[in-house]
Motif scaffolding. Structure first.
Motif, mmCIF file in Angstrom:
data_model
loop_
_atom_site.group_PDB
_atom_site.id
_atom_site.type_symbol
_atom_site.label_atom_id
_atom_site.label_comp_id
_atom_site.label_asym_id
_atom_site.label_seq_id
_atom_site.Cartn_x
_atom_site.Cartn_y
_atom_site.Cartn_z
ATOM 1 N N ALA A 6 0.558 -0.813 0.380
ATOM 2 C CA ALA A 6 -0.121 0.349 -0.027
ATOM 3 C C ALA A 6 0.541 1.299 0.080
ATOM 4 C CB ALA A 6 -1.016 -0.425 1.379
ATOM 5 N N MET A 7 1.956 1.571 0.602
ATOM 6 C CA MET A 7 2.834 2.364 0.779
ATOM 7 C C MET A 7 3.736 2.256 -0.114
ATOM 8 S SD MET A 7 4.080 4.947 2.811
ATOM 9 C CE MET A 7 4.978 5.206 4.026
ATOM 10 N N LEU A 8 3.578 1.703 -1.018
ATOM 11 C CA LEU A 8 4.598 2.385 -2.826
ATOM 12 C C LEU A 8 3.593 1.897 -3.365
ATOM 13 C CD1 LEU A 8 6.682 -1.759 -2.768
ATOM 14 C CD2 LEU A 8 7.274 0.360 -2.529
ATOM 15 N N LEU A 9 2.425 1.313 -3.685
ATOM 16 C CA LEU A 9 1.493 2.424 -4.924
ATOM 17 C C LEU A 9 0.872 3.812 -4.161
ATOM 18 C CD1 LEU A 9 -1.514 -0.992 -4.526
ATOM 19 C CD2 LEU A 9 -0.425 0.360 -5.795
ATOM 20 N N ALA A 10 0.633 4.288 -2.425
ATOM 21 C CA ALA A 10 0.426 5.512 -2.290
ATOM 22 C C ALA A 10 1.867 6.519 -3.186
ATOM 23 C CB ALA A 10 0.669 6.000 -0.768
ATOM 24 N N LEU A 11 3.007 5.655 -2.861
ATOM 25 C CA LEU A 11 3.907 6.722 -3.663
ATOM 26 C C LEU A 11 4.322 6.635 -4.840
ATOM 27 C CD1 LEU A 11 7.246 8.609 -2.591
ATOM 28 C CD2 LEU A 11 7.990 5.749 -2.896
ATOM 29 N N ARG A 12 4.156 5.762 -5.824
ATOM 30 C CA ARG A 12 3.631 6.100 -6.872
ATOM 31 C C ARG A 12 2.970 7.001 -7.442
ATOM 32 N NH1 ARG A 12 4.790 0.072 -9.764
ATOM 33 N NH2 ARG A 12 6.616 -0.160 -8.846
ATOM 34 N N GLY A 26 8.838 6.798 -7.947
ATOM 35 C CA GLY A 26 8.912 7.775 -6.480
ATOM 36 C C GLY A 26 10.230 7.920 -5.730
ATOM 37 N N ALA A 27 10.460 6.252 -6.124
ATOM 38 C CA ALA A 27 11.745 6.226 -5.482
ATOM 39 C C ALA A 27 12.699 5.607 -6.887
ATOM 40 C CB ALA A 27 11.577 5.484 -4.129
ATOM 41 N N THR A 28 14.499 5.912 -6.459
ATOM 42 C CA THR A 28 15.172 5.569 -7.702
ATOM 43 C C THR A 28 15.985 3.836 -6.818
ATOM 44 O OG1 THR A 28 17.331 6.934 -5.931
ATOM 45 C CG2 THR A 28 15.383 7.869 -8.040
ATOM 46 N N GLY A 29 15.445 3.617 -5.215
ATOM 47 C CA GLY A 29 15.953 2.195 -5.470
ATOM 48 C C GLY A 29 14.786 1.602 -4.406
ATOM 49 N N GLU A 30 15.623 0.529 -4.015
ATOM 50 C CA GLU A 30 14.769 -0.222 -3.202
ATOM 51 C C GLU A 30 14.519 0.449 -1.475
ATOM 52 O OE1 GLU A 30 15.684 -4.569 -3.155
ATOM 53 O OE2 GLU A 30 16.137 -4.594 -4.862
ATOM 54 N N ASP A 31 14.850 1.159 -0.914
ATOM 55 C CA ASP A 31 14.953 1.911 0.615
ATOM 56 C C ASP A 31 14.101 3.247 -0.083
ATOM 57 O OD1 ASP A 31 15.265 3.299 2.586
ATOM 58 O OD2 ASP A 31 17.149 2.933 3.239
ATOM 59 N N VAL A 40 8.211 13.759 -6.027
ATOM 60 C CA VAL A 40 7.377 13.698 -5.053
ATOM 61 C C VAL A 40 7.300 14.773 -3.826
ATOM 62 C CG1 VAL A 40 6.777 11.907 -2.966
ATOM 63 C CG2 VAL A 40 7.820 10.944 -5.431
ATOM 64 N N ARG A 41 8.367 14.761 -4.439
ATOM 65 C CA ARG A 41 9.023 16.003 -3.155
ATOM 66 C C ARG A 41 7.679 17.577 -3.818
ATOM 67 N NH1 ARG A 41 13.654 14.500 -2.149
ATOM 68 N NH2 ARG A 41 13.369 13.644 -0.283
#
Length: 88
Positions: A6-12, A26-31, A40-41
């Motif tokens: 759910a966090m990954l979906l929200a980030l996308r 939304g992020a360039t790596g796994e962390d 995103v910002r």
């Protein structure tokens, strides 16, 4: 659905689909915390702004409040679909 999904979906949802850096993830790596993309910002609402520091720093958008709330909504919706229709 797991909370991490759910966090990954929200980030996308907040990521720019045309971003060349993260390609809409939304992020360039796994962390996702350490590699949060700048797109995103830029897309976070003004309500989630962290005030600047005492040394004259500018206020910077802090997206985690908005992302977490959206992830909670996504996760809750997925969990409610698994609830039986009868409560007997």
């Amino acid at each position: 659905m797991k909370a991490a999904d759910a966090m990954l979906l929200a980030l996308r949802e907040y990521a720019a689909p045309s971003c060349r850096r993260c390609h809409g993830r939304g992020a360039t790596g796994e962390d996702i915390v350490a590699t949060l993309c700048a797109c995103v910002r830029r897309r976070v609402s003004v309500e989630d702004v962290t005030p600047g520091g005492d040394d004259g720093e500018e206020a910077v958008p802090h997206p985690w409040g908005a992302i977490t709330r959206r992830a909670q909504q996504i996760h809750a919706a997925a969990m409610l679909q698994a609830v039986p229709d009868t409560w007997s």
